[in-house]
Write an enzyme that holds these catalytic residues in place. Structure first.
Site, PDB file in Angstrom:
ATOM      1  CG  HIS B  36      48.906  47.224  39.097  1.00 49.03           C
ATOM      2  ND1 HIS B  36      47.670  47.598  38.639  1.00 49.03           N
ATOM      3  CD2 HIS B  36      48.742  46.038  39.734  1.00 49.03           C
ATOM      4  CE1 HIS B  36      46.802  46.663  38.979  1.00 49.03           C
ATOM      5  NE2 HIS B  36      47.410  45.715  39.644  1.00 49.03           N
ATOM      6  CE  LYS B 101      41.668  42.913  27.086  1.00 43.64           C
ATOM      7  NZ  LYS B 101      42.692  42.736  26.066  1.00 43.64           N
TER       8      LYS B 101
END
Lengths: 281, 172
Positions: B36, B101
Site C-alpha cells: 500500500h 477483516k
C-alpha cells in the site's frame, strides 16, 4: 551431578515443535471452540465457529498453517541449574531450530530486522527468546508462535495500588472492547497482574501456555478469571465481531508480587489461533 | 447463497447491501502494508502502476508459501484498519472492492460512499480453509517483499460478507 545437553538436540526439538504448534490446534482450544459452536444461538456466529473448526481439520490434514500469520516465534526455555549446555550457544541453536521448522513447514517469514527502516527482507527469526534457571537437570521448552493481529491490540496499564479488582476488570474489558472485530474474535485473553512493567507483560504471555480449561490454582484468581470471562462475553462482540455470545474462549490470569505503590496489569490478546507446544528434554 | 463472478463493477456494487453474504469467483490482487505504501508513492509520483486499478479488488493478506507452484498456502485476511490511511487515494484512483477483516475509519467509509465502492470481510482466522478456494497465484509486483508482494489470485466461491456498502452502511 551435572547433565550435559547438546544444544543441537534443543534446536531439532524446536524445529519439530514449530511445525506442530503452527499446524495442529491445541486440544483445549479445539474443545473450547466446539463448546462455543454448540452453545451459540446467533446463526452467523455459529457458522463462523463451524468454519474455524473446519479450518483446524484442514490445517492438520493438509499440513497447512492454521493461520497465515505464523507470527513471531516466542520461545521460553526453563533450564535446570544442573544442566551444562554444550555444542554452541543456546541463542543460535534456538534461532536455527525456528528457521528450520518454519522453512520445512512452509510458514511465513514475518520478522523484519530493523523495526524503523523496515528495509531488509523479512525472515523467520530471531525467536523472542526468554530463559529461566530452575531446579533440576532438565530443559523445558515452550514454542508459542504469536500472530500480530491480536498482539497489536494488547495493552498494559499501570493502575493504582488501591484500585482493586473492579478497576482490573475495567481495564481488561476496555482492552477487549477496543480489540473488537479487528483482532479475530473469539479471543483467548492472557492477563498478567503485578511485578514491574515488563514482568506483568511476560506473565500475561506465559499465562497463555496454560490450558484454558484449567483455571488458576488460587481461589481468588480463579473467581477473577470467571468474572472476566463473563463480562467479556457479555460484550456481544462475537466471532468476527458480528455479534454472538462467544467473544472469548478463555481467560488465564497469572499474578506476581508487586510494589506497594503500583498495580501493573498487562492484557495480552490472542485469537483462536493460540498455538503452543511444550517438550521436556 | 448469492454468487458473483468476474468484474464487480459500480452497477453491481450499488446493489450490494451491508450484511449480505456471497461467494465470489474471479481475480483479486493481494496487497497489505508495504505494498500500500508503495502503490501510494507510485500514484503520488505519477508513475506507472503494476496493475490496472479500475474496478480492481484488493485483498489484504500475506499468505504462507505453498509446496505447489503458482499456489499459496494459508491465506486469511489481515486487519484492514492498518490500510486506512492509504485506502481513500486508491478508491479515488479506481479500486472498486476491498477485502479484509475488522472495522474501517470514517474517512474510508466516506471514500467508499463517494466512489460507490464496497468493503467486504472474509472469515478471519480461517487461512487454511480459505486457501482451498484460491485456485492459482502469481506475483505481479514487489517480489522482494515476500509475503507482502502483490499477487494476482484466482479465487473460486470465496466467501464474502458486505461490511460497508456503496451507500456507506456498515455492518458494525
Amino acid at each position: 551431578m551435572i547433565r550435559k545437553i547438546n544444544v543441537n538436540d534443543i534446536s531439532n526439538a524446536i524445529a519439530k515443535m514449530c511445525i506442530e504448534a503452527n499446524i495442529v490446534i491445541r486440544n483445549d482450544i479445539k474443545r473450547a471452540l466446539k463448546k462455543a459452536f454448540h452453545s451459540e444461538k446467533n446463526k452467523r456466529a455459529k457458522n463462523i465457529l463451524k468454519i474455524l473448526l473446519e479450518n483446524a481439520d484442514i490445517a492438520e490434514k493438509d499440513k497447512l498453517a492454521i493461520c497465515q500469520d505464523t507470527g513471531l516465534c516466542v520461545v521460553h526455555i526453563e533450564v535446570g541449574q544442573d544442566v551444562h549446555l554444550i555444542g554452541g550457544t543456546l541463542k543460535d541453536a534456538v534461532n536455527k531450530g525456528v528457521e528450520k521448522g518454519y522453512t520445512k513447514g512452509y510458514f511465513r517469514s514475518s520478522v523484519v530486522n530493523d523495526p524503523v527502516s523496515r528495509k531488509t527482507k523479512a525472515k523467520t527469526y530471531p525467536a523472542m527468546l526468554t530463559t529461566e534457571i530452575v531446579a533440576g537437570s532438565k530443559v523445558k521448552i515452550t514454542v508459542f508462535p504469536k500472530g500480530f493481529g491480536s498482539e497489536n491490540k494488547s495493552r498494559i496499564y499501570m493502575l493504582n495500588p488501591t484500585d482493586g479488582e473492579d478497576k482490573i476488570i475495567e481495564a481488561v474489558v476496555k482492552t477487549v472492547k477496543e480489540a473488537g472485530p479487528n483482532a479475530c474474535p473469539p479471543f483467548v485473553v492472557g492477563v498478567g497482574i503485578g511485578g514491574t512493567f515488563d514482568k506483568a507483560a511476560l506473565i500475561a504471555k506465559k499465562a497463555m501456555f496454560r490450558d484454558i480449561i484449567k483455571p488458576n490454582k488460587d481461589k481468588g484468581i480463579r473467581s477473577l478469571e470467571a468474572r472476566l470471562l463473563k463480562e467479556i462475553n457479555d460484550l456481544n462482540i462475537g466471532p468476527m465481531g458480528l455479534g454472538g455470545k462467544n467473544t472469548c474462549l478463555g481467560v488465564n490470569v497469572e499474578t506476581y508480587p508487586t510494589h506497594i505503590a503500583g498495580l501493573p496489569v498487562a492484557v495480552n490478546i490472542n485469537c483462536h489461533a493460540t498455538r503452543s507446544c511444550t517438550r521436556l528434554i | 447463497m448469492k454468487k458473483l463472478t468476474g468484474t464487480i463493477d459500480q452497477k453491481t456494487r450499488k446493489t450490494l447491501k451491508a450484511g449480505e453474504e456471497l461467494l465470489y469467483t474471479g481475480i483479486v490482487y493481494t496487497a497489505r502494508d508495504q505494498a500500500h505504501k508503495r502503490l501510494s508513492e507510485t500514484i503520488e509520483k505519477r508513475k506507472k502502476l503494476p496493475f490496472d486499478l479500475n474496478n480492481a479488488i484488493i485483498y489484504y493478506t500475506g499468505p504462507t508459501p505453498s509446496k505447489e507452484k503458482n499456489k499459496v498456502g494459508s491465506s486469511g485476511p489481515t486487519t484492514s484498519s492498518r490500510m486506512d490511511k492509504f485506502t481513500p487515494l486508491l478508491l479515488n484512483k479506481g479500486v472498486g472492492s476491498l477485502i479484509g477483516k475488522g472495522s474501517r475509519s470514517k474517512e474510508v467509509v466516506n471514500a467508499i460512499k463517494k466512489n460507490k465502492a464496497v468493503y467486504f470481510i472474509t472469515i478471519a482466522g480461517a487461512g487454511a480453509y480459505l486457501s482451498k478456494r484460491i485456485k492459482s497465484a502469481e506475483i505481479v509486483a514487489y517480489s522482494e517483499l515476500g509475503a507482502e508482494a502483490i499477487r494476482l489470485l484466482y479465487v473460486e466461491d470465496f466467501p464474502l460478507i458486505v461490511a460497508v456498502d456503496s451507500h456507506g452502511n456498515s455492518i458494525y
